[in-house]
Enzyme design. Structure first.
Site, short mmCIF file in Angstrom:
data_model
loop_
_atom_site.label_atom_id
_atom_site.label_comp_id
_atom_site.label_asym_id
_atom_site.label_seq_id
_atom_site.Cartn_x
_atom_site.Cartn_y
_atom_site.Cartn_z
CD GLU A 109 -1.36 -1.97 2.59
OE1 GLU A 109 -2.18 -2.33 3.44
OE2 GLU A 109 -0.16 -2.26 2.64
CG ASP A 129 4.76 -5.75 -2.19
OD1 ASP A 129 4.23 -5.53 -1.10
OD2 ASP A 129 4.24 -6.47 -3.07
CG ASP A 180 2.98 -4.07 6.04
OD1 ASP A 180 2.08 -4.75 6.57
OD2 ASP A 180 2.75 -3.02 5.43
#
Length: 343
Positions: A109, A129, A180
């Site tokens: 995000e 990511d 995360d």
């Protein structure tokens, strides 16, 4: 992961309480487990697609604003994402006296990156990511998450595997590692990043005084055993100091868990010590972070004051997550979502 245009359950008594609740509008039903579902009234579907790794959706809801959903799991909401992201980032960064080099594993995000860059001492934040589709989609449809963080000169965004990204770094090169990641799902892309071998590599990549923190799933008294306590015990096999902590994220419908670790045996106690001697308050003041919307010294104490049930389950947990014997919260084929459009 399925979408069908039919009601996902029947009311027990026609005309009874709640019988017409789903008669109008578009509803998103997240089936959490057998016998339990969460329903949101949807104002707009902003994005729905499939990346190489997972299904990706963004829906705008009445109660929580925009929701990011991957593989049927709601990842964060517009209304309270700051609670989760500040809870993940700031305890770890304030635990370190001078975090210059930070790595985020996951974080598509961009909100974790946003919170890291609030610390002026950070010179570089590498975010790795695996799913560039999620990153691009959030930048387009939910820019409030990153709030310009991708344009900060300290950001080093890498689309790729977090394990490979870490392996490429020199030992002792990082001050803080923030995991995360999506929950460990059978069939999901992240479960190997919750294992002893991955955590051992993380410890090697941390410099003296280094800190690692990972999101650790549901942590209420009824579900902490799913992944929170096994992650806690797995980290204890690798790191000399490990603390669990939790916070309430309303859109997650659960107390949410985190685990934080110190590389050094003589690290300051992150529950009592960092608060009692004034270190936490001093560091927040020096970094001009005394006006954060959620995190401060009192909030820190609340998060690290786990209830007795959690403390005892962490103490008694015996399971260890390894590549050979992983542990899954659930499978991507059992945690389903249903769209019901009555318009």
């Amino acid at each position: 992961h399925v979408h069908v245009d039919v009601c996902c359950f029947e009311m027990a008594a026609p005309g009874g309480i709640g019988a017409t609740a789903f008669d109008e509008g578009t509803w998103y039903h997240e089936i959490l487990e057998d016998g339990l579902a969460l329903s949101y009234r949807v104002e707009e579907v902003l994005h729905r697609g499939q990346s190489e790794f997972q299904t990706v959706e963004v829906v705008k809801t009445v109660p929580f604003g925009s929701l990011l959903i991957t593989d049927g799991l709601m990842q964060s909401s517009e209304v309270d994402e700051y609670v989760y992201h500040q809870s993940l980032v700031h305890p770890a960064l304030t635990a370190h006296p001078n975090p210059k080099k930070v790595l985020i594993a996951g974080g598509g995000e961009g909100a974790t990156l946003r919170e890291v860059l609030k610390h002026p001492c950070v010179e570089e934040c590498m975010m790795v990511d695996i799913d560039g589709i999620v990153v691009d989609m959030c930048r387009e449809h939910t820019p409030f998450y990153s709030a310009g963080a991708y344009d900060d000169k300290r950001t080093n965004l890498i689309i790729g595997d977090a394990k490979a990204g870490l392996e490429a770094l020199a030992d002792g090169s990082l001050d803080v590692i923030i995991c995360d990641l999506s929950d460990p799902l059978d069939g999901g892309p992240c479960y190997q990043l919750y294992t002893t071998s991955f955590y051992a590599m993380c410890r090697e990549k941390l410099a003296p005084g280094g800190i690692l923190v990972t999101q650790s799933g549901c942590a209420s008294v009824r579900d902490c055993h799913l992944v929170f306590t096994p992650i806690h015990n797995t980290l204890k096999q690798v790191f000399p100091r490990v603390w669990g902590y939790t916070t309430c994220v309303p859109s997650f419908t659960s107390e949410w868990g985190f685990n934080i670790c110190a590389k050094d045996k003589d690290a300051t106690d992150l529950y009592v010590g960092i608060v009692a001697d004034g270190t936490l308050e001093k560091r927040l003041a020096e970094r001009k972070l005394t006006e954060l919307s959620y995190y401060d010294q009192i909030t820190h104490t609340r998060m690290f004051s786990m209830n007795r049930t959690l403390r005892e389950q962490c103490r008694d947990e015996k399971r260890v997550m390894t590549v050979e014997n992983p542990l899954f919260m659930c499978g991507t084929d059992t945690h389903n979502t249903v769209f019901e459009d009555n318009q």
